[in-house]
Motif scaffolding. Sequence first.
Motif, PDB file in Angstrom:
ATOM      1  N   ILE A 138       0.829  -1.203   0.000  1.00  0.00           N
ATOM      2  CA  ILE A 138       0.000   0.000   0.000  1.00  0.00           C
ATOM      3  C   ILE A 138       0.865   1.255   0.000  1.00  0.00           C
ATOM      4  O   ILE A 138       0.591   2.232  -0.716  1.00  0.00           O
ATOM      5  CB  ILE A 138      -0.951  -0.013   1.215  1.00  0.00           C
ATOM      6  N   ALA A 139       1.937   1.223   0.791  1.00  0.00           N
ATOM      7  CA  ALA A 139       2.841   2.374   0.839  1.00  0.00           C
ATOM      8  C   ALA A 139       3.499   2.616  -0.514  1.00  0.00           C
ATOM      9  O   ALA A 139       3.636   3.767  -0.963  1.00  0.00           O
ATOM     10  CB  ALA A 139       3.900   2.153   1.921  1.00  0.00           C
ATOM     11  N   ALA A 140       3.894   1.545  -1.186  1.00  0.00           N
ATOM     12  CA  ALA A 140       4.485   1.683  -2.518  1.00  0.00           C
ATOM     13  C   ALA A 140       3.450   2.204  -3.505  1.00  0.00           C
ATOM     14  O   ALA A 140       3.760   3.011  -4.388  1.00  0.00           O
ATOM     15  CB  ALA A 140       5.054   0.346  -2.984  1.00  0.00           C
ATOM     16  N   ALA A 141       2.193   1.764  -3.363  1.00  0.00           N
ATOM     17  CA  ALA A 141       1.136   2.198  -4.274  1.00  0.00           C
ATOM     18  C   ALA A 141       0.847   3.694  -4.127  1.00  0.00           C
ATOM     19  O   ALA A 141       0.561   4.380  -5.120  1.00  0.00           O
ATOM     20  CB  ALA A 141      -0.137   1.390  -4.021  1.00  0.00           C
ATOM     21  N   ARG A 142       0.914   4.217  -2.903  1.00  0.00           N
ATOM     22  CA  ARG A 142       0.630   5.645  -2.726  1.00  0.00           C
ATOM     23  C   ARG A 142       1.872   6.503  -2.978  1.00  0.00           C
ATOM     24  O   ARG A 142       1.797   7.732  -2.959  1.00  0.00           O
ATOM     25  CB  ARG A 142       0.046   5.922  -1.343  1.00  0.00           C
ATOM     26  N   GLY A 143       3.006   5.845  -3.226  1.00  0.00           N
ATOM     27  CA  GLY A 143       4.210   6.569  -3.606  1.00  0.00           C
ATOM     28  C   GLY A 143       5.096   6.985  -2.459  1.00  0.00           C
ATOM     29  O   GLY A 143       6.097   7.693  -2.661  1.00  0.00           O
ATOM     30  N   SER A 144       4.783   6.567  -1.231  1.00  0.00           N
ATOM     31  CA  SER A 144       5.607   6.930  -0.075  1.00  0.00           C
ATOM     32  C   SER A 144       6.690   5.897   0.207  1.00  0.00           C
ATOM     33  O   SER A 144       7.478   6.070   1.144  1.00  0.00           O
ATOM     34  CB  SER A 144       4.715   7.107   1.167  1.00  0.00           C
ATOM     35  N   ARG A 145       6.749   4.857  -0.559  1.00  0.00           N
ATOM     36  CA  ARG A 145       7.796   3.852  -0.438  1.00  0.00           C
ATOM     37  C   ARG A 145       8.334   3.567  -1.835  1.00  0.00           C
ATOM     38  O   ARG A 145       7.570   3.495  -2.808  1.00  0.00           O
ATOM     39  CB  ARG A 145       7.246   2.557   0.183  1.00  0.00           C
ATOM     40  N   LEU A 146       9.650   3.441  -1.959  1.00  0.00           N
ATOM     41  CA  LEU A 146      10.239   3.176  -3.266  1.00  0.00           C
ATOM     42  C   LEU A 146       9.729   1.852  -3.825  1.00  0.00           C
ATOM     43  O   LEU A 146       9.687   0.836  -3.129  1.00  0.00           O
ATOM     44  CB  LEU A 146      11.770   3.114  -3.165  1.00  0.00           C
ATOM     45  N   ALA A 147       9.319   1.880  -5.081  1.00  0.00           N
ATOM     46  CA  ALA A 147       8.967   0.644  -5.768  1.00  0.00           C
ATOM     47  C   ALA A 147      10.247  -0.143  -6.048  1.00  0.00           C
ATOM     48  O   ALA A 147      11.356   0.402  -6.027  1.00  0.00           O
ATOM     49  CB  ALA A 147       8.237   0.945  -7.064  1.00  0.00           C
ATOM     50  N   SER A 148      10.083  -1.427  -6.301  1.00  0.00           N
ATOM     51  CA  SER A 148      11.246  -2.238  -6.654  1.00  0.00           C
ATOM     52  C   SER A 148      11.710  -1.932  -8.071  1.00  0.00           C
ATOM     53  O   SER A 148      12.906  -1.878  -8.354  1.00  0.00           O
ATOM     54  CB  SER A 148      10.897  -3.732  -6.549  1.00  0.00           C
ATOM     55  N   LEU A 149      10.734  -1.729  -8.971  1.00  0.00           N
ATOM     56  CA  LEU A 149      11.030  -1.503 -10.382  1.00  0.00           C
ATOM     57  C   LEU A 149      10.028  -0.521 -10.949  1.00  0.00           C
ATOM     58  O   LEU A 149       8.831  -0.602 -10.663  1.00  0.00           O
ATOM     59  CB  LEU A 149      10.950  -2.829 -11.160  1.00  0.00           C
ATOM     60  N   LEU A 150      10.513   0.408 -11.769  1.00  0.00           N
ATOM     61  CA  LEU A 150       9.642   1.344 -12.475  1.00  0.00           C
ATOM     62  C   LEU A 150       9.928   1.230 -13.965  1.00  0.00           C
ATOM     63  O   LEU A 150      11.068   1.389 -14.403  1.00  0.00           O
ATOM     64  CB  LEU A 150       9.877   2.781 -12.004  1.00  0.00           C
ATOM     65  N   ILE A 151       8.883   0.922 -14.731  1.00  0.00           N
ATOM     66  CA  ILE A 151       8.998   0.916 -16.197  1.00  0.00           C
ATOM     67  C   ILE A 151       8.396   2.229 -16.676  1.00  0.00           C
ATOM     68  O   ILE A 151       7.192   2.459 -16.559  1.00  0.00           O
ATOM     69  CB  ILE A 151       8.262  -0.280 -16.817  1.00  0.00           C
ATOM     70  N   SER A 152       9.239   3.104 -17.195  1.00  0.00           N
ATOM     71  CA  SER A 152       8.794   4.449 -17.558  1.00  0.00           C
ATOM     72  C   SER A 152       8.846   4.631 -19.073  1.00  0.00           C
ATOM     73  O   SER A 152       9.537   3.904 -19.794  1.00  0.00           O
ATOM     74  CB  SER A 152       9.674   5.499 -16.876  1.00  0.00           C
ATOM     75  N   GLY A 153       8.096   5.607 -19.528  1.00  0.00           N
ATOM     76  CA  GLY A 153       8.162   5.974 -20.939  1.00  0.00           C
ATOM     77  C   GLY A 153       7.484   5.001 -21.882  1.00  0.00           C
ATOM     78  O   GLY A 153       7.752   5.022 -23.090  1.00  0.00           O
ATOM     79  N   GLY A 154       6.596   4.172 -21.371  1.00  0.00           N
ATOM     80  CA  GLY A 154       5.896   3.222 -22.236  1.00  0.00           C
ATOM     81  C   GLY A 154       4.471   3.651 -22.509  1.00  0.00           C
ATOM     82  O   GLY A 154       3.960   4.631 -21.951  1.00  0.00           O
ATOM     83  N   ARG A 155       3.814   2.902 -23.397  1.00  0.00           N
ATOM     84  CA  ARG A 155       2.395   3.116 -23.699  1.00  0.00           C
ATOM     85  C   ARG A 155       1.625   1.902 -23.203  1.00  0.00           C
ATOM     86  O   ARG A 155       1.845   0.789 -23.667  1.00  0.00           O
ATOM     87  CB  ARG A 155       2.179   3.314 -25.199  1.00  0.00           C
ATOM     88  N   LEU A 156       0.741   2.129 -22.242  1.00  0.00           N
ATOM     89  CA  LEU A 156       0.020   1.043 -21.594  1.00  0.00           C
ATOM     90  C   LEU A 156      -1.170   0.607 -22.431  1.00  0.00           C
ATOM     91  O   LEU A 156      -1.988   1.430 -22.855  1.00  0.00           O
ATOM     92  CB  LEU A 156      -0.457   1.485 -20.215  1.00  0.00           C
ATOM     93  N   VAL A 157      -1.270  -0.710 -22.644  1.00  0.00           N
ATOM     94  CA  VAL A 157      -2.469  -1.295 -23.246  1.00  0.00           C
ATOM     95  C   VAL A 157      -3.367  -1.723 -22.085  1.00  0.00           C
ATOM     96  O   VAL A 157      -3.110  -2.725 -21.432  1.00  0.00           O
ATOM     97  CB  VAL A 157      -2.119  -2.501 -24.139  1.00  0.00           C
ATOM     98  N   ASN A 158      -4.412  -0.946 -21.834  1.00  0.00           N
ATOM     99  CA  ASN A 158      -5.297  -1.225 -20.703  1.00  0.00           C
ATOM    100  C   ASN A 158      -6.384  -2.196 -21.148  1.00  0.00           C
ATOM    101  O   ASN A 158      -7.313  -1.818 -21.869  1.00  0.00           O
ATOM    102  CB  ASN A 158      -5.910   0.076 -20.176  1.00  0.00           C
ATOM    103  N   VAL A 159      -6.277  -3.440 -20.709  1.00  0.00           N
ATOM    104  CA  VAL A 159      -7.224  -4.465 -21.151  1.00  0.00           C
ATOM    105  C   VAL A 159      -8.572  -4.351 -20.438  1.00  0.00           C
ATOM    106  O   VAL A 159      -9.533  -5.028 -20.830  1.00  0.00           O
ATOM    107  CB  VAL A 159      -6.637  -5.883 -20.952  1.00  0.00           C
TER     108      VAL A 159
END
Length: 294
Positions: A7-28
Amino acid sequence: MVLQEFIAAARGSRLASLLISGGRLVNVFTGEIYPADVAIYRDRIVGIGEGYSAHEIIDAKGALLLPGFIDGHVHIESSMCIPSQFARAVIPAGTTTVVADAHEIANVRGLDGLNFMLADSEQLPLEVYLMAPSCIPASPYETAGSRLKSDDLADLLAQRRVLGIGEMMDFPGVIHTDETVMSKLTLGARIIDGHAPALSGNALQAYATAGIMSDHECLTADEAREKLRLGMHLMIREGSLARNLLDLLPAITPMTQERCLFVTDDRHADDLLHHGHLNYAVKLAIAAGLDPVL
């Protein structure tokens, strides 16, 4: 607690393990394609959008980000690979999960062969699930190396990565309530896969009434529609030997697409290496006019 960390990682107050940036999301979920970062904490996606930081950052450079492909019915043995080798071929093609019916090795080595498939596929980057083979041997007239009875299937179904009963090829035995077949169908499996080429009418009604949930043997769109009308799942096969995708595409509609899935059944090693796996079927379907996010 681990949940609090997620939950902390989801709200941005804890570092995520991995961030994939600069992509285009296909929202299924919505059918949209849009720019978005994807934050992952441990083994779970916890955030989509902006405002995330991570221990490791990958620049997607505008590439599409979408869920991995799942092959819902495949005989790994047909590729002439063991699961760990098979994984090396299909993961680069975008496949992250397979549901394997290992009835080919079971025909030769029985439970020992199936336990080998489970052991070799443990802790791979490819998620491998098995179905308990329903027809070993495939025919009473066959000379096979093993025979699996309902008690053997019950033991298999108790294992975590065995999801249900594999393709029930003995459709005459189902329709005419053969005692051996009935003992397997009444084990309480969550999923029972089918194998019913050209089965139609009352015979198909009887087959579906037995609790069989899918078929991968359809050759025409009309045959596919008849099975879809009974609530069965349509496995659209594009393998090395049987290639039915283009013939079955007309059966996919906004109303039926939730019960349609691409499978390979049999995909040989040279096809995997030179043409790909499920990504080949996806490209073929898109080229034939199927909505890529449907």
